[in-house]
Design a protein around this motif. Structure first.
Motif, mmCIF file in Angstrom:
data_model
loop_
_atom_site.group_PDB
_atom_site.id
_atom_site.type_symbol
_atom_site.label_atom_id
_atom_site.label_comp_id
_atom_site.label_asym_id
_atom_site.label_seq_id
_atom_site.Cartn_x
_atom_site.Cartn_y
_atom_site.Cartn_z
ATOM 1 N N GLY A 1 0.820 -1.203 0.000
ATOM 2 C CA GLY A 1 0.000 0.000 0.000
ATOM 3 C C GLY A 1 0.850 1.247 0.000
ATOM 4 O O GLY A 1 2.069 1.191 -0.148
ATOM 5 N N ILE A 2 0.187 2.374 0.207
ATOM 6 C CA ILE A 2 0.800 3.685 0.046
ATOM 7 C C ILE A 2 1.961 3.920 1.024
ATOM 8 O O ILE A 2 2.900 4.627 0.707
ATOM 9 C CB ILE A 2 -0.284 4.791 0.149
ATOM 10 N N GLY A 3 1.903 3.276 2.198
ATOM 11 C CA GLY A 3 2.962 3.509 3.190
ATOM 12 C C GLY A 3 3.977 2.375 3.241
ATOM 13 O O GLY A 3 4.735 2.258 4.210
ATOM 14 N N HIS A 4 3.987 1.558 2.206
ATOM 15 C CA HIS A 4 4.869 0.375 2.171
ATOM 16 C C HIS A 4 6.323 0.715 2.519
ATOM 17 O O HIS A 4 6.964 0.024 3.309
ATOM 18 C CB HIS A 4 4.770 -0.266 0.785
ATOM 19 N N HIS A 5 6.819 1.805 1.919
ATOM 20 C CA HIS A 5 8.228 2.183 2.123
ATOM 21 C C HIS A 5 8.506 2.658 3.547
ATOM 22 O O HIS A 5 9.656 2.788 3.939
ATOM 23 C CB HIS A 5 8.631 3.254 1.103
ATOM 24 N N LEU A 6 7.463 2.940 4.305
ATOM 25 C CA LEU A 6 7.654 3.413 5.688
ATOM 26 C C LEU A 6 7.577 2.263 6.686
ATOM 27 O O LEU A 6 7.774 2.447 7.881
ATOM 28 C CB LEU A 6 6.569 4.439 6.047
ATOM 29 N N MET A 7 7.270 1.089 6.185
ATOM 30 C CA MET A 7 7.031 -0.038 7.082
ATOM 31 C C MET A 7 8.348 -0.693 7.503
ATOM 32 O O MET A 7 8.813 -1.650 6.893
ATOM 33 C CB MET A 7 6.117 -1.040 6.380
ATOM 34 N N VAL A 8 8.924 -0.120 8.523
ATOM 35 C CA VAL A 8 10.223 -0.580 9.005
ATOM 36 C C VAL A 8 10.105 -0.919 10.490
ATOM 37 O O VAL A 8 9.528 -0.151 11.256
ATOM 38 C CB VAL A 8 11.313 0.506 8.804
ATOM 39 N N GLY A 9 10.607 -2.060 10.869
ATOM 40 C CA GLY A 9 10.588 -2.460 12.276
ATOM 41 C C GLY A 9 12.000 -2.708 12.756
ATOM 42 O O GLY A 9 12.969 -2.438 12.037
ATOM 43 N N LYS A 10 12.111 -3.202 13.973
ATOM 44 C CA LYS A 10 13.458 -3.373 14.512
ATOM 45 C C LYS A 10 13.560 -4.580 15.444
ATOM 46 O O LYS A 10 12.647 -4.861 16.218
ATOM 47 C CB LYS A 10 13.840 -2.113 15.284
ATOM 48 N N ILE A 11 14.686 -5.277 15.320
ATOM 49 C CA ILE A 11 15.027 -6.341 16.267
ATOM 50 C C ILE A 11 16.397 -6.005 16.829
ATOM 51 O O ILE A 11 17.339 -5.755 16.071
ATOM 52 C CB ILE A 11 15.036 -7.735 15.589
ATOM 53 N N ILE A 12 16.485 -5.951 18.144
ATOM 54 C CA ILE A 12 17.763 -5.641 18.785
ATOM 55 C C ILE A 12 18.312 -6.938 19.368
ATOM 56 O O ILE A 12 17.586 -7.667 20.040
ATOM 57 C CB ILE A 12 17.574 -4.593 19.904
ATOM 58 N N VAL A 13 19.566 -7.217 19.079
ATOM 59 C CA VAL A 13 20.193 -8.417 19.648
ATOM 60 C C VAL A 13 21.295 -7.986 20.613
ATOM 61 O O VAL A 13 22.275 -7.356 20.221
ATOM 62 C CB VAL A 13 20.751 -9.346 18.550
ATOM 63 N N GLU A 14 21.070 -8.310 21.872
ATOM 64 C CA GLU A 14 22.044 -7.986 22.913
ATOM 65 C C GLU A 14 23.151 -9.032 22.903
ATOM 66 O O GLU A 14 22.872 -10.215 22.725
ATOM 67 C CB GLU A 14 21.360 -8.019 24.284
ATOM 68 N N PRO A 15 24.403 -8.595 23.119
ATOM 69 C CA PRO A 15 25.498 -9.581 23.132
ATOM 70 C C PRO A 15 25.277 -10.623 24.213
ATOM 71 O O PRO A 15 24.883 -10.296 25.330
ATOM 72 C CB PRO A 15 26.745 -8.749 23.427
ATOM 73 N N GLY A 16 25.530 -11.880 23.855
ATOM 74 C CA GLY A 16 25.381 -12.962 24.823
ATOM 75 C C GLY A 16 26.728 -13.297 25.436
ATOM 76 O O GLY A 16 27.622 -12.449 25.493
ATOM 77 N N ASP A 17 26.921 -14.539 25.851
ATOM 78 C CA ASP A 17 28.204 -14.932 26.438
ATOM 79 C C ASP A 17 29.238 -15.205 25.340
ATOM 80 O O ASP A 17 28.923 -15.228 24.156
ATOM 81 C CB ASP A 17 28.039 -16.147 27.369
ATOM 82 N N ALA A 18 30.485 -15.422 25.767
ATOM 83 C CA ALA A 18 31.590 -15.595 24.824
ATOM 84 C C ALA A 18 31.401 -16.801 23.904
ATOM 85 O O ALA A 18 31.776 -16.759 22.740
ATOM 86 C CB ALA A 18 32.899 -15.731 25.592
ATOM 87 N N ALA A 19 30.824 -17.852 24.457
ATOM 88 C CA ALA A 19 30.639 -19.077 23.670
ATOM 89 C C ALA A 19 29.769 -18.804 22.447
ATOM 90 O O ALA A 19 30.050 -19.269 21.349
ATOM 91 C CB ALA A 19 29.994 -20.153 24.532
ATOM 92 N N ALA A 20 28.745 -18.018 22.672
ATOM 93 C CA ALA A 20 27.837 -17.721 21.562
ATOM 94 C C ALA A 20 28.521 -16.841 20.535
ATOM 95 O O ALA A 20 28.286 -16.962 19.345
ATOM 96 C CB ALA A 20 26.586 -17.041 22.094
ATOM 97 N N GLU A 21 29.396 -15.957 21.020
ATOM 98 C CA GLU A 21 30.072 -15.042 20.111
ATOM 99 C C GLU A 21 31.030 -15.767 19.184
ATOM 100 O O GLU A 21 31.356 -15.274 18.110
ATOM 101 C CB GLU A 21 30.839 -13.978 20.898
ATOM 102 N N ALA A 22 31.509 -16.918 19.636
ATOM 103 C CA ALA A 22 32.471 -17.672 18.832
ATOM 104 C C ALA A 22 31.845 -18.233 17.562
ATOM 105 O O ALA A 22 32.534 -18.570 16.612
ATOM 106 C CB ALA A 22 33.061 -18.802 19.662
ATOM 107 N N ILE A 23 30.536 -18.328 17.552
ATOM 108 C CA ILE A 23 29.867 -18.878 16.375
ATOM 109 C C ILE A 23 30.036 -17.913 15.213
ATOM 110 O O ILE A 23 29.645 -16.765 15.284
ATOM 111 C CB ILE A 23 28.360 -19.120 16.651
ATOM 112 N N ASP A 24 30.668 -18.427 14.199
ATOM 113 C CA ASP A 24 30.895 -17.594 13.026
ATOM 114 C C ASP A 24 29.931 -18.011 11.934
ATOM 115 O O ASP A 24 30.213 -18.882 11.134
ATOM 116 C CB ASP A 24 32.347 -17.742 12.568
ATOM 117 N N ALA A 25 28.774 -17.435 11.971
ATOM 118 C CA ALA A 25 27.727 -17.819 11.036
ATOM 119 C C ALA A 25 26.851 -16.614 10.766
ATOM 120 O O ALA A 25 26.995 -15.590 11.414
ATOM 121 C CB ALA A 25 26.908 -18.953 11.650
#
Ligand code: CUA
Length: 203
Positions: free
Chosen positions: A164-188
């Motif tokens: 529709g007319i406001g299609h280009h304005l339809m923006v949302g957000k997901i915030i990902v907070e840093p987890g522990d070191a083990a999770a950070e090691a995942i390179d994907a």
């Protein structure tokens, strides 16, 4: 009868097909079959187009479920939208409607969530920028995906289905907070669809 100065070309279609033409037709056909086989193969082995959990839901029921989800885990507001921080392992409900993604969610890196997507009105497209993730968000269907965010940061949800007319304005957000070191090691890639859980009736 029509009259024209143009001479009709010689009719040759009943002549035998040449060897080269036959070869190329077979090459094209074989390639079609390769691409055809890639679809199910990439679905099963490549993790593309996961089946997810899909079942029918009434848009008003879904809206009520989203409101309940917001009420349960709201942590603040962000640009006038509720900011929700669900605990790891929980179900996350995201609502698409003309022209907003509600709510803004804050997730923890390395934790697993079930992300539910549905629309209240028309078809929308869930695209996560800057990642290469793309899902249809269809009214009447609750589409659930098991996700593990493995890269911290702010990700923008872009609607990539013209709605529709406001299609280009339809923006949302997901915030990902840093987890522990083990999770950070995942390179994907930043969000991996871990597995498409079956169940849930529907298709
Ligand atoms: Cu919603 Cu475009």
């Amino acid at each position: 009868m029509y009259r024209t100065g143009i001479e009709p070309p010689e009719r040759i279609w009943w002549k035998k097909v040449g060897r080269h033409e036959k070869v190329w037709v077979w090459i094209a056909f074989a390639w079609c079959m390769v691409l055809f086989a890639m679809m199910p193969l990439w679905h099963l082995r490549g993790g593309q187009n996961p089946s997810g959990i899909r079942h029918r839901v009434d848009p008003t029921d879904y809206q009520a479920r989203v409101a309940e989800f917001i009420q349960e885990y709201q942590a603040g507001t962000e640009n006038g939208l509720p900011l929700v921080e669900p605990p790891p392992g929980s179900d996350v409900y995201l609502q698409a409607s003309q022209f907003a993604w509600i709510p803004v969610v804050r997730l923890r890196q390395g934790a697993e969530y079930t992300l539910h997507l549905s629309s209240l009105d028309v078809n929308h497209g869930f695209g996560l920028y800057p990642l290469n993730i793309n899902f249809q968000v269809v009214p009447g269907y609750d589409y659930g995906l098991r996700v593990v965010p493995n890269e911290p940061g702010e990700f923008h949800i872009m609607c990539n289905e013209f709605c529709g007319i406001g299609h280009h304005l339809m923006v949302g957000k997901i915030i990902v907070e840093p987890g522990d070191a083990a999770a950070e090691a995942i390179d994907a890639p930043a969000a991996t669809v871990v597995e498409a859980t079956g169940a849930g009736g529907g298709r």
